[in-house]
Design a protein around this motif. Structure first.
Motif, mmCIF file in Angstrom:
data_model
loop_
_atom_site.group_PDB
_atom_site.id
_atom_site.type_symbol
_atom_site.label_atom_id
_atom_site.label_comp_id
_atom_site.label_asym_id
_atom_site.label_seq_id
_atom_site.Cartn_x
_atom_site.Cartn_y
_atom_site.Cartn_z
ATOM 1 N N PRO A 188 -12.543 -10.595 0.582
ATOM 2 C CA PRO A 188 -13.087 -10.994 -0.713
ATOM 3 C C PRO A 188 -12.013 -11.556 -1.638
ATOM 4 C CG PRO A 188 -12.813 -8.626 -0.648
ATOM 5 C CD PRO A 188 -12.406 -9.140 0.711
ATOM 6 N N GLY A 189 -12.431 -12.453 -2.527
ATOM 7 C CA GLY A 189 -11.502 -13.004 -3.515
ATOM 8 C C GLY A 189 -10.427 -13.855 -2.882
ATOM 9 N N ASP A 190 -9.233 -13.856 -3.526
ATOM 10 C CA ASP A 190 -8.134 -14.669 -2.992
ATOM 11 C C ASP A 190 -7.273 -13.917 -1.994
ATOM 12 O OD1 ASP A 190 -6.623 -12.948 -4.544
ATOM 13 O OD2 ASP A 190 -5.908 -14.480 -5.944
ATOM 14 N N GLY A 191 -7.609 -12.640 -1.746
ATOM 15 C CA GLY A 191 -6.881 -11.867 -0.748
ATOM 16 C C GLY A 191 -5.566 -11.296 -1.210
ATOM 17 N N SER A 192 -5.240 -11.471 -2.490
ATOM 18 C CA SER A 192 -3.955 -10.946 -2.985
ATOM 19 C C SER A 192 -4.033 -9.464 -3.313
ATOM 20 C CB SER A 192 -3.502 -11.722 -4.220
ATOM 21 O OG SER A 192 -4.422 -11.541 -5.292
ATOM 22 N N VAL A 230 -4.678 -8.035 1.343
ATOM 23 C CA VAL A 230 -5.839 -8.084 2.226
ATOM 24 C C VAL A 230 -5.861 -9.389 3.025
ATOM 25 C CG1 VAL A 230 -8.353 -8.028 2.307
ATOM 26 C CG2 VAL A 230 -7.135 -6.522 0.755
ATOM 27 N N ALA A 231 -5.352 -10.452 2.431
ATOM 28 C CA ALA A 231 -5.273 -11.716 3.175
ATOM 29 C C ALA A 231 -4.356 -11.589 4.381
ATOM 30 C CB ALA A 231 -4.796 -12.842 2.262
ATOM 31 N N ASP A 232 -3.282 -10.819 4.243
ATOM 32 C CA ASP A 232 -2.368 -10.606 5.368
ATOM 33 C C ASP A 232 -3.037 -9.770 6.456
ATOM 34 O OD1 ASP A 232 -0.423 -12.033 4.025
ATOM 35 O OD2 ASP A 232 0.584 -10.248 3.232
ATOM 36 N N VAL A 245 -9.964 -17.490 9.555
ATOM 37 C CA VAL A 245 -9.784 -16.559 8.444
ATOM 38 C C VAL A 245 -10.246 -17.253 7.169
ATOM 39 C CG1 VAL A 245 -8.125 -15.159 7.166
ATOM 40 C CG2 VAL A 245 -7.816 -15.522 9.628
ATOM 41 N N ALA A 246 -11.048 -16.555 6.357
ATOM 42 C CA ALA A 246 -11.593 -17.206 5.169
ATOM 43 C C ALA A 246 -11.957 -16.195 4.098
ATOM 44 C CB ALA A 246 -12.832 -18.022 5.538
ATOM 45 N N SER A 247 -11.912 -16.645 2.852
ATOM 46 C CA SER A 247 -12.419 -15.852 1.734
ATOM 47 C C SER A 247 -13.938 -15.889 1.750
ATOM 48 C CB SER A 247 -11.893 -16.416 0.416
ATOM 49 O OG SER A 247 -12.500 -15.758 -0.681
ATOM 50 N N LEU A 248 -14.552 -14.725 1.512
ATOM 51 C CA LEU A 248 -16.011 -14.617 1.484
ATOM 52 C C LEU A 248 -16.453 -13.955 0.184
ATOM 53 C CD1 LEU A 248 -16.647 -13.297 5.123
ATOM 54 C CD2 LEU A 248 -16.831 -15.660 4.316
ATOM 55 N N LEU A 284 0.541 -0.488 9.084
ATOM 56 C CA LEU A 284 -0.778 -1.047 9.362
ATOM 57 C C LEU A 284 -0.677 -2.409 10.045
ATOM 58 C CD1 LEU A 284 -3.834 -1.244 9.178
ATOM 59 C CD2 LEU A 284 -3.574 -2.062 6.824
ATOM 60 N N LEU A 285 0.131 -3.308 9.503
ATOM 61 C CA LEU A 285 0.214 -4.646 10.083
ATOM 62 C C LEU A 285 0.761 -4.603 11.505
ATOM 63 C CD1 LEU A 285 1.416 -6.779 7.030
ATOM 64 C CD2 LEU A 285 -0.910 -6.418 7.874
ATOM 65 N N GLN A 286 1.675 -3.679 11.768
ATOM 66 C CA GLN A 286 2.160 -3.510 13.139
ATOM 67 C C GLN A 286 1.061 -2.967 14.045
ATOM 68 O OE1 GLN A 286 5.386 -0.852 12.169
ATOM 69 N NE2 GLN A 286 6.941 -2.451 12.375
#
Length: 293
Positions: A188-192, A230-232, A245-248, A284-286
């Protein structure tokens, strides 16, 4: 210590049971069906058959134990009605568990979430939210902590939005399943906006430490990663699944959309210092690199 645990066969609960047993505690797990019974017994726990709504069973489990850890919660987030029902069931269960321990000075460890504080990372001293779709859980946790005045060594472990293990679990896991279903790794949003996270095996250590030594009425943060964008998170999910990958829109994420869109970094610095908790597992990312297409 003999520990009664609810939710002992889930992602987090299984890790907590293993952690307790490996440190000399014995465990009785609430089990709602044959599959849960088999899982608990295979892990080395005794079993008390029943559901979270079987209040007499919960009371029996608590009265027989030296301490209680409550983790069970309905995982149906598909509608506001489902969430409301799960919160009400948990509230009744916690009231029963707490009443059974009044005047005993035994530990009761409950789970809640880390709060969001605009503009900074939340800390253990920040209050839990009193509005939003899951605010009822905050009120239940507050009531449990209030039992400190009635002879219960109650404490709350506040979990971040994603508790993960082998690429699954938590809000990131919900994004992954949504991506599989829709063909888009969305956010959601810009993912920041940032979500805190912790590995399930690290969280399990904190539950044990809270059981063993947390003061009555205290709250602790099981936070290893203070906040991943969240974008990452979505980018790793999309890459692992081979999806765009996209903002929804927030509405695409159902009742949790407003929560997903909120910036909610959190700190566990006080927890590390006071309880000697030190997370050592992958971030988490790992861990999301374990997602299989």
């Amino acid at each position: 210590m003999h520990v009664f645990i609810t939710g002992g066969t889930g992602l987090i609960g299984s890790a907590v049971v293993a952690e307790l047993l490996s440190h000399g505690h014995s465990v009785t797990a609430l089990a709602r069906n044959d599959a849960s019974t088999a899982t608990a017994e295979a892990a080395g726990a005794a079993v008390l058959r029943g559901r979270l709504t079987d209040l007499d069973v919960l009371r029996t489990g608590a009265e027989r134990a030296d301490g209680v850890i409550h983790l069970a919660f309905g995982n149906d987030f598909s509608s506001h009605e489902a969430i409301t029902r799960a919160i009400a069931e948990e509230a009744a269960a916690l009231e029963t568990l707490g009443d059974a321990l009044i005047g005993t000075d035994k530990p009761l460890v409950v789970v809640s979430g880390t709060p969001n504080t605009p503009g900074r990372a939340s800390t253990e001293n920040d209050p839990l939210p009193t509005d939003g779709p899951t605010a009822g859980r905050s009120r239940s946790a507050a009531r449990v902590l209030g039992l400190a005045a009635q002879g219960v060594r109650s404490s709350a472990v506040r979990l971040p939005r994603t508790v993960h293990h082998q690429g699954t679990g938590g809000f990131a896991g919900i994004l992954t399943e949504a991506a599989r279903r829709t063909g888009v790794a969305g956010y959601p949003g810009d993912g920041s906006q940032r979500w805190p996270a912790v590995h399930a095996l690290d969280a399990a250590v904190l539950f044990r430490l809270a059981l063993e030594k947390a003061p009555a009425g205290s709250s602790w943060h099981a936070v290893a990663d203070e906040g991943d964008a969240v974008a990452d998170i979505a980018a790793v999910i999309g890459r692992r699944l081979g999806l765009p990958v996209a903002s929804l829109p927030e509405e695409a994420f159902g009742p949790l959309g407003p929560v997903f869109a909120t910036d909610q970094p959190s700190s566990g610095a006080r927890t590390r210092t006071a309880l000697g908790w030190e997370p050592t597992r992958p971030s988490l990312l790992q861990d999301l690199e374990n997602i299989q297409a």
